[in-house]
Motif scaffolding. Structure first.
Motif, PDB file in Angstrom:
ATOM      1  N   VAL A  57      -1.306   8.728   4.950  1.00  0.00           N
ATOM      2  CA  VAL A  57       0.035   8.228   5.079  1.00  0.00           C
ATOM      3  C   VAL A  57       0.552   7.872   3.613  1.00  0.00           C
ATOM      4  O   VAL A  57      -0.280   6.985   2.703  1.00  0.00           O
ATOM      5  CB  VAL A  57       0.076   6.736   5.646  1.00  0.00           C
ATOM      6  N   VAL A  58       1.343   8.492   3.053  1.00  0.00           N
ATOM      7  CA  VAL A  58       1.947   8.438   1.465  1.00  0.00           C
ATOM      8  C   VAL A  58       3.637   7.781   2.014  1.00  0.00           C
ATOM      9  O   VAL A  58       4.407   8.260   2.447  1.00  0.00           O
ATOM     10  CB  VAL A  58       2.244   9.698   0.977  1.00  0.00           C
ATOM     11  N   ASP A  59       3.716   6.681   1.132  1.00  0.00           N
ATOM     12  CA  ASP A  59       4.951   5.845   1.168  1.00  0.00           C
ATOM     13  C   ASP A  59       5.455   5.697   2.593  1.00  0.00           C
ATOM     14  O   ASP A  59       6.605   6.101   2.990  1.00  0.00           O
ATOM     15  CB  ASP A  59       5.798   6.822   0.155  1.00  0.00           C
ATOM     16  N   ASP A  60       4.617   5.321   3.677  1.00  0.00           N
ATOM     17  CA  ASP A  60       4.935   5.290   4.810  1.00  0.00           C
ATOM     18  C   ASP A  60       5.278   6.342   5.772  1.00  0.00           C
ATOM     19  O   ASP A  60       5.747   6.341   6.922  1.00  0.00           O
ATOM     20  CB  ASP A  60       6.144   4.126   5.241  1.00  0.00           C
ATOM     21  N   VAL A  61       5.178   7.557   5.261  1.00  0.00           N
ATOM     22  CA  VAL A  61       5.223   8.585   5.871  1.00  0.00           C
ATOM     23  C   VAL A  61       3.746   9.411   5.996  1.00  0.00           C
ATOM     24  O   VAL A  61       3.120   9.562   5.265  1.00  0.00           O
ATOM     25  CB  VAL A  61       6.124   9.813   5.197  1.00  0.00           C
ATOM     26  N   GLU A  62       3.574   9.834   7.392  1.00  0.00           N
ATOM     27  CA  GLU A  62       2.250  10.385   7.692  1.00  0.00           C
ATOM     28  C   GLU A  62       2.373  11.923   7.275  1.00  0.00           C
ATOM     29  O   GLU A  62       3.168  12.640   7.650  1.00  0.00           O
ATOM     30  CB  GLU A  62       1.711  10.305   8.951  1.00  0.00           C
ATOM     31  N   LEU A  63       1.514  12.684   6.597  1.00  0.00           N
ATOM     32  CA  LEU A  63       1.461  13.761   6.135  1.00  0.00           C
ATOM     33  C   LEU A  63       0.825  14.680   7.662  1.00  0.00           C
ATOM     34  O   LEU A  63      -0.349  14.564   7.996  1.00  0.00           O
ATOM     35  CB  LEU A  63       0.410  14.216   5.252  1.00  0.00           C
ATOM     36  N   ILE A  81       0.788  -1.142   0.053  1.00  0.00           N
ATOM     37  CA  ILE A  81       0.094   0.064   0.070  1.00  0.00           C
ATOM     38  C   ILE A  81       0.762   1.114   0.059  1.00  0.00           C
ATOM     39  O   ILE A  81       1.719   1.443   0.960  1.00  0.00           O
ATOM     40  CB  ILE A  81      -0.859  -0.086   1.374  1.00  0.00           C
ATOM     41  N   ILE A  82       0.540   2.110  -1.009  1.00  0.00           N
ATOM     42  CA  ILE A  82       1.700   3.092  -0.925  1.00  0.00           C
ATOM     43  C   ILE A  82       0.879   4.428  -0.659  1.00  0.00           C
ATOM     44  O   ILE A  82       1.358   5.509  -0.051  1.00  0.00           O
ATOM     45  CB  ILE A  82       2.259   3.425  -2.278  1.00  0.00           C
ATOM     46  N   ILE A  83      -0.621   4.533  -0.827  1.00  0.00           N
ATOM     47  CA  ILE A  83      -1.096   5.780  -0.171  1.00  0.00           C
ATOM     48  C   ILE A  83      -2.565   5.097   0.588  1.00  0.00           C
ATOM     49  O   ILE A  83      -2.870   4.198   0.345  1.00  0.00           O
ATOM     50  CB  ILE A  83      -1.787   6.574  -1.269  1.00  0.00           C
ATOM     51  N   GLU A  84      -2.282   5.672   1.755  1.00  0.00           N
ATOM     52  CA  GLU A  84      -3.646   5.264   2.656  1.00  0.00           C
ATOM     53  C   GLU A  84      -4.194   6.250   3.459  1.00  0.00           C
ATOM     54  O   GLU A  84      -3.514   7.056   4.150  1.00  0.00           O
ATOM     55  CB  GLU A  84      -3.052   4.057   3.754  1.00  0.00           C
ATOM     56  N   ILE A  85      -5.396   6.659   2.937  1.00  0.00           N
ATOM     57  CA  ILE A  85      -6.274   7.484   3.632  1.00  0.00           C
ATOM     58  C   ILE A  85      -7.180   6.995   4.388  1.00  0.00           C
ATOM     59  O   ILE A  85      -8.185   6.004   3.933  1.00  0.00           O
ATOM     60  CB  ILE A  85      -6.973   8.241   2.504  1.00  0.00           C
ATOM     61  N   THR A  86      -7.386   7.382   5.789  1.00  0.00           N
ATOM     62  CA  THR A  86      -8.508   6.874   6.569  1.00  0.00           C
ATOM     63  C   THR A  86      -8.979   7.888   7.061  1.00  0.00           C
ATOM     64  O   THR A  86      -8.462   9.060   7.914  1.00  0.00           O
ATOM     65  CB  THR A  86      -7.742   5.939   7.677  1.00  0.00           C
ATOM     66  N   GLY A  87     -10.594   8.059   7.037  1.00  0.00           N
ATOM     67  CA  GLY A  87     -11.251   8.825   7.816  1.00  0.00           C
ATOM     68  C   GLY A  87     -11.213  10.268   7.541  1.00  0.00           C
ATOM     69  O   GLY A  87     -10.946  11.061   8.565  1.00  0.00           O
ATOM     70  N   MET A  88     -10.581  10.921   6.485  1.00  0.00           N
ATOM     71  CA  MET A  88     -10.250  12.193   6.297  1.00  0.00           C
ATOM     72  C   MET A  88     -11.223  13.152   6.019  1.00  0.00           C
ATOM     73  O   MET A  88     -12.199  12.718   5.144  1.00  0.00           O
ATOM     74  CB  MET A  88      -8.912  12.111   5.236  1.00  0.00           C
TER      75      MET A  88
END
Ligand SMILES: Nc1ncnc2c1ncn2[C@@H]1O[C@H](COP(=O)(O)OP(=O)(O)OP(=O)(O)O)[C@@H](O)[C@H]1O
Ligand SMILES: [Mg+2]
Lengths: 399, 262
Positions: free
Chosen positions: B79-85, B20-27
């Motif tokens: 989270v993009v490429d394991d880095v949270e924005l 998973i490279i992009i993970e958006i949750t409850g945004m």
């Protein structure tokens, strides 16, 4: 047009053909225009000389060699007494005009850019405060500002005996601002040399750093290194030569200060008023210039991973500068020409000396006005020439 | 000439294809009081190609701009490429240098040549040598088929050419993810194809792509998944064939009938 006239040669007489050729026509029109302008000028000049002769005046600049017989209170660059010639008085006036124009342009630019950037601030209070200052200042004639500042200095400040005293070395009085004057010992030339050498070094360092970046991609903190080298080397030289600097501190003697550097109230008033008045226009120009670079440019740069400062340096400023330069040039010209209001508070600029007292004493209206006119013309042409050159250098290439 | 070998752009090996490279949750995101994005949940695998469509104002641009934080979200997690924005500027710069975006309005730098536009970020962000960066730029300009325009300024190019330069400019940063925000909707019909062709070719290299577009032909040909958004919500997401042939929701049906009507 040119094509048609050339494809059917001999069918029209040569004059018509010449007239129909685009290039030839433009040359002819230019020659005619120049000829007409010069003819008109010659006519006017002859008329003037004739009329002056008719009332017994001769057109000549000989009066410049006669003693001026008036005092100039402010001549920071050259020696002047009332026994000096009108020519010398003219030079003092021109230098004073130049002084206030140059100082004014520098201060107006600094203040203008600062306020222009503050106007873009997201801080509501700062933004509004600057906005109010700008609106108020811009909408009052500059002459009132000059009289206002001058009025404050001469009426609100105390005479030298009760001058505002800052650390026994700076004095603010109604006779002007008195500050310590640096006095260098002869050996100080070494410091000057070191300074020049370090500036030259920085010049080459920047080229070298650019080359290194081009070749290896390494980015040096060029600004900080440059600043460090210049300040550091000069400081070391200063200490190594045994600090060959002393200060002549102004001291109260009788009714006025002796020693130090005296900045006259007239100069301060004119300089400050012209600067902050013009800086308000510059602030709006700077603001508009920065806003003219669309937000999309900043976004695109940010999206590539460029930092905020690099975005400013590489994307926003180079584009904003192009929008800012032309109107900035005309503000510089305005400031220079507005400096002729000096006469209202007795600052001895070129209008007050040549165009004022010299004219009164000699009655040479034509000649003195020509000198005044040429002074402003030359200054203005130098400014706009420089700005045009700069503008051309940075112009955008469009289709 | 003696060019050092640079890693190829994000050609994915099969082993991390499911990562998973992009993970958006409850945004959630608000513009002032206006609730633009509502409870967005989205997972994107490496190498996936996603087309996002939906009516105007539904929040498509805002969603993809949140992924490289050109817009800030107020609730939930990206989270993009394991880095949270988060507000961390350094993280944002790192993410941005790995996520390319192509705008509707191109946003090329008008004071720089095409070559300088492309080599700027490699030089200043990747600290690449100039010659190396220019070789890289030329390589991608060739990929988008306009190497001969390298010395020109953006103002001298057609819209289609400008958009292709914009794509090349992003590719020069060797991004793991490419975002496209209606890349063809500012273009004349005859130029749309040249840009779409470049994008189709790009899709074949395996880079992760999120494309906001109404070009349904492109979606059918390239997308692994089509996402339909309306009023700030993800309404429906399906592989393109299913999406076009049997949409579930009424809003999707309505939208598709409008799109296909002209
Ligand atoms: N900077 C902003 N400030 C306030 N409201 C905004 C801003 N940007 C977008 N909006 C609003 O947010 C909503 C979603 O905008 P967005 O641009 O994401 O829509 P979109 O789906 O991309 O539409 P389009 O297809 O027209 O591009 C719109 O109603 C828009 O008016
Ligand atoms: Mg949009």
């Amino acid at each position: 047009m040119a094509v048609i006239s050339e494809t059917i040669p001999g069918t029209r007489n040569s004059l018509t053909r010449l007239w129909n050729n685009q290039q030839a026509r433009s040359v002819i029109i230019q020659i005619l225009t120049v000829a007409i302008v010069f003819a008109l000028l010659a006519l006017i000049l002859r008329n003037v000389v004739n009329n002056l002769e008719a009332i017994g005046k001769e057109f000549s600049f000989k009066f410049l060699m006669y003693p001026a017989a008036y005092d100039i209170t402010f001549s920071p660059f050259i020696e002047y007494t009332s026994r000096s010639t009108h020519l010398r008085a003219a030079v003092v006036g021109i230098l004073n005009t130049l002084l206030v124009a140059v100082c004014g342009i520098v201060l107006a630019t600094v203040m203008g850019f600062l306020m222009g950037i503050l106007r873009l601030s997201k801080n509501w209070l700062i933004n509004r405060l600057v906005y109010c200052f700008l609106e108020f200042t811009r909408n009052v004639p500059v002459l009132l500002h000059i009289l206002f500042i001058h009025g404050i200095i001469v009426t609100q400040l105390r005479p030298p005996r009760q001058a505002m005293n800052f650390a026994d070395s700076f004095f603010l009085s109604n006779r002007g601002f008195f500050i310590p004057q640096p006095v260098w010992e002869p050996i100080a030339w070494i410091i000057a040399v070191v300074f020049i050498v370090s500036v030259t070094f920085v010049f080459f360092f920047r080229r070298w750093a650019k080359k290194v970046q081009d070749e290896t991609g390494r980015v040096y903190p060029v600004f900080w290194i440059s600043a460090g080298v210049i300040v550091g080397a000069t400081a070391v030289a200063f200490i190594a030569t045994g600090m060959p600097l002393s200060w002549s501190i102004p001291e109260l003697r009788g009714f006025n200060f002796k020693g130090g550097l005296a900045i006259k109230p007239e100069f301060i008033a004119l300089w400050l008023a012209l600067s902050y008045y013009t800086s308000c226009f510059i602030a709006e120009i700077v603001r508009a210039g920065i806003l003219a670079v669309s937000y999309g440019q900043t976004e695109a740069a940010a999206a590539l991973g460029l930092t905020r400062n690099r975005t400013l340096q590489l994307i926003v400023i180079p584009q904003a500068i192009r929008v800012i330069i032309p109107p900035l040039a005309s503000q510089y010209l305005n400031l220079t020409k507005n400096s002729s209001l000096a006469i209202a508070i007795g600052y001895m600029d070129v209008v007050a000396t040549v165009g004022g007292i010299t004219l009164m004493q000699t009655g040479k209206e034509m000649e003195t006005m020509i000198i005044v006119l040429l002074t402003y013309l030359v200054i203005s042409m130098v400014i706009s020439g420089f700005m045009n050159w700069f503008n051309k250098k940075t112009a955008l290439v469009e289709r | 000439m003696i060019e050092k070998l640079k890693p190829e752009p994000a050609i994915q090996s099969s082993k991390d294809a499911s990562k998973i490279i992009i993970e958006i949750t409850g945004m959630h995101k608000w513009f002032g009081a206006f609730h633009v994005l509502k409870n967005i949940n989205l997972k994107v695998s490496t190498g996936e190609r996603i087309v996002i469509c939906g009516p105007s104002g539904s929040g498509k641009s805002t969603l993809i701009r949140c992924i490289n934080r050109l817009e800030e979200h107020q609730e939930g997690k990206i989270v993009v490429d394991d880095v949270e924005l988060t507000g961390d500027l350094k993280n944002i710069e790192i993410i941005r240098s790995e996520v390319g975006i192509v705008f509707q309005q191109f946003n090329l730098f008008p004071h720089l040549t095409v070559l300088e536009n492309c080599s700027l970020a490699p030089i200043w962000v990747r600290n690449m040598a100039k010659a190396e960066a220019e070789d890289l730029a030329l390589k991608y300009l060739e990929r988008v088929q306009i190497p001969e325009q390298a010395k020109k300024y953006p103002g001298q190019l057609s819209g289609g050419q400008q958009q292709r330069v914009a794509i090349a400019r992003s590719l020069c940063m060797n991004p793991k993810i490419m975002l496209f925000d209606e890349p063809t909707s500012a273009l004349d019909p005859e130029m749309i194809k040249e840009v779409l062709d470049v994008m189709v070719e790009l899709a074949e290299t395996g880079v992760t792509m999120l494309v906001v577009t109404h070009e349904m032909g492109f979606a059918t040909a390239v997308a692994d998944r089509v996402i339909f958004m309306d009023e700030g919500e993800i309404i429906e997401q399906k592989p393109p064939n299913e999406f076009f042939q049997n949409p579930e929701h009424d809003r999707t049906k309505l939208f598709l009938s409008q799109i296909l009507a002209h």
